[in-house]
Design a protein around this motif. Sequence first.
Motif, PDB file in Angstrom:
ATOM      1  N   ILE A   4      29.804  28.287  30.882  1.00  0.00           N
ATOM      2  CA  ILE A   4      28.779  27.552  30.433  1.00  0.00           C
ATOM      3  C   ILE A   4      28.157  26.983  31.707  1.00  0.00           C
ATOM      4  CG2 ILE A   4      27.698  25.413  29.211  1.00  0.00           C
ATOM      5  CD1 ILE A   4      30.284  25.323  27.256  1.00  0.00           C
ATOM      6  N   SER A  12      24.056  21.542  27.244  1.00  0.00           N
ATOM      7  CA  SER A  12      25.370  21.872  27.717  1.00  0.00           C
ATOM      8  C   SER A  12      26.609  20.945  26.994  1.00  0.00           C
ATOM      9  CB  SER A  12      25.523  21.641  29.127  1.00  0.00           C
ATOM     10  OG  SER A  12      26.819  21.906  29.755  1.00  0.00           O
ATOM     11  N   PHE A  15      27.393  22.069  23.804  1.00  0.00           N
ATOM     12  CA  PHE A  15      28.183  23.328  23.603  1.00  0.00           C
ATOM     13  C   PHE A  15      29.740  23.183  24.026  1.00  0.00           C
ATOM     14  CE2 PHE A  15      24.291  26.034  23.965  1.00  0.00           C
ATOM     15  CZ  PHE A  15      24.757  27.002  23.089  1.00  0.00           C
ATOM     16  N   GLN A  16      29.867  22.184  24.965  1.00  0.00           N
ATOM     17  CA  GLN A  16      31.189  21.720  25.231  1.00  0.00           C
ATOM     18  C   GLN A  16      31.849  20.996  24.197  1.00  0.00           C
ATOM     19  OE1 GLN A  16      31.263  19.525  29.306  1.00  0.00           O
ATOM     20  NE2 GLN A  16      29.076  20.392  29.635  1.00  0.00           N
ATOM     21  N   CYS A  28      33.102  24.778  32.678  1.00  0.00           N
ATOM     22  CA  CYS A  28      31.776  24.472  32.857  1.00  0.00           C
ATOM     23  C   CYS A  28      31.167  24.600  34.402  1.00  0.00           C
ATOM     24  CB  CYS A  28      31.438  23.114  32.451  1.00  0.00           C
ATOM     25  SG  CYS A  28      30.316  22.942  31.203  1.00  0.00           S
ATOM     26  N   ILE A  51      26.744  31.469  29.044  1.00  0.00           N
ATOM     27  CA  ILE A  51      25.828  30.532  28.273  1.00  0.00           C
ATOM     28  C   ILE A  51      24.854  29.750  29.401  1.00  0.00           C
ATOM     29  CG2 ILE A  51      25.334  28.742  26.687  1.00  0.00           C
ATOM     30  CD1 ILE A  51      27.989  29.817  25.356  1.00  0.00           C
ATOM     31  N   CYS A  53      22.926  27.100  30.248  1.00  0.00           N
ATOM     32  CA  CYS A  53      22.247  25.882  29.594  1.00  0.00           C
ATOM     33  C   CYS A  53      21.688  25.171  30.844  1.00  0.00           C
ATOM     34  CB  CYS A  53      23.311  24.977  29.212  1.00  0.00           C
ATOM     35  SG  CYS A  53      23.993  25.363  28.070  1.00  0.00           S
ATOM     36  N   TYR A 197      26.728  30.786  19.157  1.00  0.00           N
ATOM     37  CA  TYR A 197      28.589  31.209  19.149  1.00  0.00           C
ATOM     38  C   TYR A 197      28.506  32.440  18.168  1.00  0.00           C
ATOM     39  CZ  TYR A 197      33.224  30.941  17.645  1.00  0.00           C
ATOM     40  OH  TYR A 197      34.502  31.518  17.327  1.00  0.00           O
TER      41      TYR A 197
END
Length: 292
Positions: A4, A12, A15-16, A28, A51, A53, A197
């Motif tokens: 990420i 972000s 997502f985490q 990350c 990904i 972000c 996802y």
Amino acid sequence: MILILGKNGYVSKRFQDFFNVKKMDFVCESLRGAPQYINILLQKHKPRYVINCIGYTGVPNIDECENNKEECLRVNSIIPAVVATACKEFGIKFLHVGTGCIYQDYGSGEYPTMFSEKETPNFCFGYNNCSWYSGTKELAETMISGVCKEYYIMRLRMPFSHVSNPKNYLSKLLKYKKIWSRNNSITNLDEFVNVCYLSLEQGIPYGIYNVVNPQPICAQDILEIAKKFGLENECEIIKDSEVMKTITQSPRSDCTLSTNKLKECNLELIPTRESVSRCFGYWEKEGNPFWL
Ligand SMILES: NC(=O)c1ccc[n+]([C@@H]2O[C@H](COP(=O)([O-])OP(=O)(O)OC[C@H]3O[C@@H](n4cnc5c(N)ncnc54)[C@H](OP(=O)(O)O)[C@@H]3O)[C@@H](O)[C@H]2O)c1
């Protein structure tokens, strides 16, 4: 391993949270120096997918992008293009968080009332009508699609969730003194993360996707729903676009986006009213209601 990009941002962080709940391996990273550092990160982590972000969103809002155009352009357009190029070289899938705020419905009949991904953006530099932020985000789409093929650009729009946050659209509406109430597409951030996802895992066709809840909604209707859950904001409703222009420094996009392309991949979000109601129902409750 999932990489990420962007460590401390609003999107972000969600997502985490999601990957933590799923107990999935992710890392990350910030990309604050030269964007070419991405090559070292890809060699080091060997991710299945990336990904992105990272974005210049302005503080306290996108108006600030007008005062820092170079950095906004670098972060929102150049970095995504450099990362996309690196992902292509390493053969890694790339998912970029885009925005739906690159369309404008003028209500004139000149444009469709619902914009699909096939529609050329009309709130961008080419039309000389946009905020600097929207211009740079649209430019990123052109650049990414120009340099790589195995990408997803997932367009998020006015994210909301049950967790109060200065960036949460519902929190904003509960706080504003004046609100602009026109129909717009908005996105439940938790549903967005889940759909991103699933898109990566299921390998849906590459390309650009509008990731918004089906059916537009206006701010006034959202506040009506909030009231049912005991959350109130007695604010002034602005109906006149000329008055609205005097409140913000840069122009704002109003639009409804089609979700048909996502639906064809069996990845629809839940209807907007229901999603908003669920958020007010869970408002600020502990834990992650990953009811999706
Ligand atoms: N929030 C919204 O309303 C919204 C709506 C539609 C689309 N989006 C898009 O979603 C993405 C994430 O937005 P967000 O709301 O999470 O933004 P945010 O909270 O402002 O976070 C932005 C992220 O970008 C990174 N970043 C900022 N300036 C940077 C710079 N100069 N160099 C390198 N990295 C930099 C930061 O990384 P570090 O934390 O690692 O420093 C941070 O994680 C953006 O692309 C935005 O355009 C947001």
